[in-house]
Design a protein around this motif. Structure first.
Motif, PDB file in Angstrom:
ATOM      1  N   GLY A   8     -13.527  -9.247  16.753  1.00 36.07           N
ATOM      2  CA  GLY A   8     -13.765  -8.705  18.099  1.00 36.07           C
ATOM      3  C   GLY A   8     -13.302  -9.721  19.131  1.00 36.07           C
ATOM      4  N   THR A  10     -10.875  -9.944  21.229  1.00 36.05           N
ATOM      5  CA  THR A  10     -10.341  -9.582  22.553  1.00 36.05           C
ATOM      6  C   THR A  10     -11.390  -8.982  23.475  1.00 36.05           C
ATOM      7  OG1 THR A  10      -9.722  -7.454  21.623  1.00 36.05           O
ATOM      8  CG2 THR A  10      -8.020  -9.157  21.639  1.00 36.05           C
ATOM      9  N   GLY A  11     -12.642  -8.919  23.026  1.00 33.82           N
ATOM     10  CA  GLY A  11     -13.685  -8.286  23.836  1.00 33.82           C
ATOM     11  C   GLY A  11     -14.411  -9.274  24.733  1.00 33.82           C
ATOM     12  N   SER A  12     -15.494  -8.801  25.300  1.00 35.06           N
ATOM     13  CA  SER A  12     -16.268  -9.596  26.240  1.00 35.06           C
ATOM     14  C   SER A  12     -16.957 -10.783  25.540  1.00 35.06           C
ATOM     15  CB  SER A  12     -17.267  -8.650  26.919  1.00 35.06           C
ATOM     16  OG  SER A  12     -18.363  -9.338  27.405  1.00 35.06           O
ATOM     17  N   VAL A  13     -17.582 -10.554  24.392  1.00 31.00           N
ATOM     18  CA  VAL A  13     -18.178 -11.668  23.648  1.00 31.00           C
ATOM     19  C   VAL A  13     -17.069 -12.580  23.120  1.00 31.00           C
ATOM     20  CG1 VAL A  13     -19.579 -12.322  21.648  1.00 31.00           C
ATOM     21  CG2 VAL A  13     -20.253 -10.373  23.041  1.00 31.00           C
ATOM     22  N   HIS A  36      -9.003  -4.582  17.670  1.00 32.03           N
ATOM     23  CA  HIS A  36      -8.555  -3.224  17.366  1.00 32.03           C
ATOM     24  C   HIS A  36      -7.104  -3.000  17.777  1.00 32.03           C
ATOM     25  CE1 HIS A  36      -8.191   1.123  17.511  1.00 32.03           C
ATOM     26  NE2 HIS A  36      -9.097   1.107  16.549  1.00 32.03           N
ATOM     27  N   SER A  37      -6.825  -3.057  19.074  1.00 27.36           N
ATOM     28  CA  SER A  37      -5.472  -2.679  19.522  1.00 27.36           C
ATOM     29  C   SER A  37      -4.913  -3.501  20.671  1.00 27.36           C
ATOM     30  CB  SER A  37      -5.464  -1.197  19.905  1.00 27.36           C
ATOM     31  OG  SER A  37      -6.626  -0.883  20.646  1.00 27.36           O
ATOM     32  N   ASN A  38      -5.646  -4.451  21.169  1.00 22.82           N
ATOM     33  CA  ASN A  38      -5.165  -5.218  22.328  1.00 22.82           C
ATOM     34  C   ASN A  38      -4.265  -6.371  21.875  1.00 22.82           C
ATOM     35  OD1 ASN A  38      -4.769  -6.630  24.676  1.00 22.82           O
ATOM     36  ND2 ASN A  38      -6.928  -6.664  25.279  1.00 22.82           N
ATOM     37  N   THR A 100     -17.582  -4.089  18.179  1.00 25.65           N
ATOM     38  CA  THR A 100     -18.585  -3.155  18.697  1.00 25.65           C
ATOM     39  C   THR A 100     -18.915  -2.081  17.668  1.00 25.65           C
ATOM     40  OG1 THR A 100     -18.026  -3.442  20.995  1.00 25.65           O
ATOM     41  CG2 THR A 100     -18.945  -1.346  20.423  1.00 25.65           C
ATOM     42  N   ALA A 121     -23.299 -11.029  17.046  1.00 23.06           N
ATOM     43  CA  ALA A 121     -23.427 -10.272  18.295  1.00 23.06           C
ATOM     44  C   ALA A 121     -23.527  -8.786  17.971  1.00 23.06           C
ATOM     45  CB  ALA A 121     -22.223 -10.530  19.200  1.00 23.06           C
ATOM     46  N   GLU A 124     -25.385  -3.606  16.033  1.00 22.18           N
ATOM     47  CA  GLU A 124     -25.377  -2.289  15.407  1.00 22.18           C
ATOM     48  C   GLU A 124     -25.340  -2.395  13.881  1.00 22.18           C
ATOM     49  OE1 GLU A 124     -23.267  -3.282  17.819  1.00 22.18           O
ATOM     50  OE2 GLU A 124     -23.147  -1.810  19.435  1.00 22.18           O
ATOM     51  N   ASP A 148     -26.823 -12.398  20.274  1.00 26.85           N
ATOM     52  CA  ASP A 148     -27.466 -11.562  21.282  1.00 26.85           C
ATOM     53  C   ASP A 148     -28.449 -12.480  22.027  1.00 26.85           C
ATOM     54  OD1 ASP A 148     -27.968  -9.252  22.619  1.00 26.85           O
ATOM     55  OD2 ASP A 148     -28.797  -8.150  20.916  1.00 26.85           O
ATOM     56  N   MET A 202     -20.219  -6.952  30.482  1.00 19.25           N
ATOM     57  CA  MET A 202     -20.112  -6.723  29.039  1.00 19.25           C
ATOM     58  C   MET A 202     -19.117  -5.597  28.768  1.00 19.25           C
ATOM     59  SD  MET A 202     -24.226  -6.710  28.279  1.00 19.25           S
ATOM     60  CE  MET A 202     -24.605  -5.338  29.352  1.00 19.25           C
ATOM     61  N   GLY A 203     -18.872  -5.330  27.489  1.00 18.00           N
ATOM     62  CA  GLY A 203     -18.027  -4.206  27.104  1.00 18.00           C
ATOM     63  C   GLY A 203     -18.651  -2.880  27.549  1.00 18.00           C
ATOM     64  N   MET A 264     -23.016 -15.258  28.326  1.00 17.11           N
ATOM     65  CA  MET A 264     -23.009 -15.250  26.862  1.00 17.11           C
ATOM     66  C   MET A 264     -22.492 -16.557  26.278  1.00 17.11           C
ATOM     67  SD  MET A 264     -24.514 -12.681  25.705  1.00 17.11           S
ATOM     68  CE  MET A 264     -24.036 -12.684  23.973  1.00 17.11           C
TER      69      MET A 264
HETATM   70  P1  NDP Z   1     -16.040  -5.099  23.849  1.00 17.17           P
HETATM   71  O1  NDP Z   1     -15.853  -3.650  23.908  1.00 17.17           O
HETATM   72  O2  NDP Z   1     -15.768  -5.924  25.048  1.00 17.17           O
HETATM   73  O3  NDP Z   1     -15.158  -5.714  22.643  1.00 17.17           O
HETATM   74  C1  NDP Z   1     -15.153  -5.156  21.358  1.00 17.17           C
HETATM   75  C2  NDP Z   1     -14.216  -5.941  20.462  1.00 17.17           C
HETATM   76  O4  NDP Z   1     -14.195  -5.342  19.161  1.00 17.17           O
HETATM   77  C3  NDP Z   1     -12.773  -5.925  20.942  1.00 17.17           C
HETATM   78  O5  NDP Z   1     -12.162  -7.135  20.562  1.00 17.17           O
HETATM   79  C4  NDP Z   1     -12.171  -4.770  20.141  1.00 17.17           C
HETATM   80  O6  NDP Z   1     -10.746  -4.837  20.039  1.00 17.17           O
HETATM   81  C5  NDP Z   1     -12.851  -4.996  18.812  1.00 17.17           C
HETATM   82  N1  NDP Z   1     -12.905  -3.836  17.935  1.00 17.17           N
HETATM   83  C6  NDP Z   1     -13.336  -2.592  18.215  1.00 17.17           C
HETATM   84  N2  NDP Z   1     -13.279  -1.812  17.128  1.00 17.17           N
HETATM   85  C7  NDP Z   1     -12.792  -2.588  16.121  1.00 17.17           C
HETATM   86  C8  NDP Z   1     -12.506  -2.362  14.756  1.00 17.17           C
HETATM   87  N3  NDP Z   1     -12.671  -1.173  14.179  1.00 17.17           N
HETATM   88  N4  NDP Z   1     -12.050  -3.404  14.012  1.00 17.17           N
HETATM   89  C9  NDP Z   1     -11.850  -4.618  14.567  1.00 17.17           C
HETATM   90  N5  NDP Z   1     -12.106  -4.887  15.862  1.00 17.17           N
HETATM   91  C10 NDP Z   1     -12.564  -3.874  16.629  1.00 17.17           C
HETATM   92  O7  NDP Z   1     -17.535  -5.326  23.346  1.00 17.17           O
HETATM   93  P2  NDP Z   1     -18.516  -6.552  23.647  1.00 17.17           P
HETATM   94  O8  NDP Z   1     -17.805  -7.840  23.453  1.00 17.17           O
HETATM   95  O9  NDP Z   1     -19.248  -6.318  24.891  1.00 17.17           O
HETATM   96  O10 NDP Z   1     -19.597  -6.356  22.481  1.00 17.17           O
HETATM   97  C11 NDP Z   1     -19.312  -6.688  21.133  1.00 17.17           C
HETATM   98  C12 NDP Z   1     -20.587  -6.640  20.314  1.00 17.17           C
HETATM   99  O11 NDP Z   1     -21.480  -7.630  20.810  1.00 17.17           O
HETATM  100  C13 NDP Z   1     -21.359  -5.319  20.401  1.00 17.17           C
HETATM  101  O12 NDP Z   1     -21.974  -5.066  19.179  1.00 17.17           O
HETATM  102  C14 NDP Z   1     -22.412  -5.580  21.463  1.00 17.17           C
HETATM  103  O13 NDP Z   1     -23.562  -4.808  21.287  1.00 17.17           O
HETATM  104  C15 NDP Z   1     -22.705  -7.043  21.204  1.00 17.17           C
HETATM  105  N6  NDP Z   1     -23.223  -7.776  22.355  1.00 17.17           N
HETATM  106  C16 NDP Z   1     -22.467  -7.905  23.485  1.00 17.17           C
HETATM  107  C17 NDP Z   1     -22.939  -8.602  24.575  1.00 17.17           C
HETATM  108  C18 NDP Z   1     -22.091  -8.805  25.791  1.00 17.17           C
HETATM  109  O14 NDP Z   1     -22.503  -9.537  26.700  1.00 17.17           O
HETATM  110  N7  NDP Z   1     -20.920  -8.210  25.903  1.00 17.17           N
HETATM  111  C19 NDP Z   1     -24.287  -9.176  24.577  1.00 17.17           C
HETATM  112  C20 NDP Z   1     -24.989  -9.014  23.334  1.00 17.17           C
HETATM  113  C21 NDP Z   1     -24.462  -8.332  22.268  1.00 17.17           C
HETATM  114  P3  NDP Z   1      -9.766  -4.194  21.197  1.00 17.17           P
HETATM  115  O15 NDP Z   1     -10.010  -5.033  22.423  1.00 17.17           O
HETATM  116  O16 NDP Z   1      -8.425  -4.398  20.638  1.00 17.17           O
HETATM  117  O17 NDP Z   1     -10.174  -2.776  21.361  1.00 17.17           O
END
Ligand code: NDP
Ligand code: MG
Length: 383
Positions: A8, A10-13, A36-38, A100, A121, A124, A148, A202-203, A264
């Protein structure tokens, strides 16, 4: 030198994780990263952190990343199972699990089965399969260190204490954007309103979960598994400032809290450093700015998700899987403009009502319940 895989990335965490990893070049080395796709962000990260391997689920995105990274010699893999494959190929010591939703389950299980530390993090996964993840971790000796923020706070407060000395856990919640919204007006909430969180960035999925307080429901279940406390011992408190990240009350009447900026990077730094404390060059907290900290009980009428969280933490079995799957489907529908905000928790409640539960399910039963709950939620939403 500890090796790290960031799932994960490329996401917020993921962003918070790389901010912290920038500060730790002498102790932590990134060996793999998955998203996933970024591909654009992934290529940028790969050039900066030089992992051995990068995985992207989306094949077209992986193709572009492969071309861009060809001169660097970094391998790029693709497809649905990239997260598990990345762990097998690079054997990290630490796995920052920040995919996520249910998509993170297989890699979280793989992490603890291999005996690597799961810096979690992706709550789920634990809500769906807490029995399997905690058991596999106990068998392999893998540490599960929460990322978390609330659970990081509880983990730190409980550390070194006898589990029997814990009387109550106060799980704090910002209350999200609708903490004061009129109870009868939740049908009119638009996605853009729900995506505006007062204290955390967050995401999208977790931001909606915060607005329904389903996030707190999932966190009740997460705490149940992480700290092995009964559902009745977990109390939710609305704390609007998001400074006290949670508290633990002990049998002697002492309460320990963990405080910090709502960023975070703090729990991520704790998890990456654990069991040591690593120094940071940023984000020290100016406590005088927050002289007023408030705590109030949450409103179960505005936020029916909370009762679902407690019910699931009591029942366990397949109920966590059903709650999570129904919520994922309903949140996606809400973000698509296909359903109303108030129907998210309602759908989750209906799916839980219809569930035929099984105690201590195995992976096959969990995956079957996940698929069933998604169909059932889709049926409820189309009514
Ligand atoms: P984001 O939506 O910002 O990021 C999700 C990440 O997961 C992206 O890198 C995405 O890639 C990747 N992803 C999605 N689906 C897949 C898959 N099938 N296989 C591989 N990678 C995948 O989410 P957050 O960072 O906000 O949250 C991530 C997790 O952390 C969640 O479970 C959330 O509940 C938990 N969390 C988040 C907090 C926060 O402050 N954001 C705080 C506490 C917990 P791409 O970008 O390419 O789509
Ligand atoms: Mg949280």
């Amino acid at each position: 030198m500890r090796t790290v895989s960031v799932l994960g990335a490329t996401g917020s965490v993921g962003d918070s994780t790389f901010k912290v990893l920038e500060e730790l070049p002498d102790t932590h080395r990134v060996v793999s990263m998955v998203a996933h796709s970024n591909d654009a962000r992934m290529v940028e990260l790969a050039r900066r952190f030089r992992p051995e391997l990068v995985g992207l689920v989306d094949r077209a995105a992986a193709g572009r990343a492969r071309e861009a990274l060809a001169p660097s010699g970094i391998e790029v893999i693709e497809g649905d199972d990239v997260a598990v494959e990345a762990l097998r190929a690079t054997s990290p010591d630490l796995v920052l699990a920040a995919i996520t939703g249910a998509a993170g389950l297989a890699s979280s299980l793989e992490t603890v089965t291999r005996g690597a530390s799961l810096l979690l993090a992706n709550k789920e996964a634990l809500v769906m399969a807490g029995n399997l993840i905690t058991r596999a971790a106990a068998a392999s000796g893998a540490a599960i260190v929460p990322v978390d923020s609330e659970h990081s706070a509880i983990f730190q407060a409980i550390h070194g204490e006898d589990a029997r000395a814990v009387r109550r856990i106060f799980l704090t919640a910002s209350g999200g954007p609708f903490v004061d919204r009129e109870a009868g007006s939740f049908a009119d909430v638009r996605p853009e309103d729900a995506l505006r969180h007062p204290t955390w960035e967050m995401g999208r999925k977790i931001t909606i979960d915060s607005a329904t307080m389903m996030n707190k429901a999932l966190e009740i279940v997460e705490a149940r598994w992480l700290f092995d406390v009964p559902a009745e011992a977990i109390e939710v408190l609305v704390h609007r400032q998001s400074i006290v990240h949670s508290m633990v009350e002990f049998v002697d009447g002492s309460i320990l809290a963990q405080l910090g900026t709502p960023s975070m990077t703090v729990p991520v730094r704790h998890a990456l450093g654990y069991p040591e404390r690593v120094e940071t060059s940023s984000s020290y907290f100016d406590i005088e700015q927050f002289s007023a900290l408030s705590f109030e009980p949450p409103d179960a009428v505005r936020f029916p998700a909370l009762d679902l969280g407690h019910a699931v933490a009591r029942t366990l079995g397949l109920s966590g899987t059903a709650l999570n799957a129904a919520n994922e489907v309903a949140v996606a529908a809400f973000l698509d403009g296909a359903t109303r905000f108030d129907r998210i928790s309602e759908t989750a409640a209906r799916v839980l009502d219809a569930l035929e539960d099984v105690a201590d399910p195995d992976l096959e039963q969990i995956l079957a319940a996940d698929a069933w709950a998604r169909e059932e939620a889709t049926r409820c939403l189309s009514r």
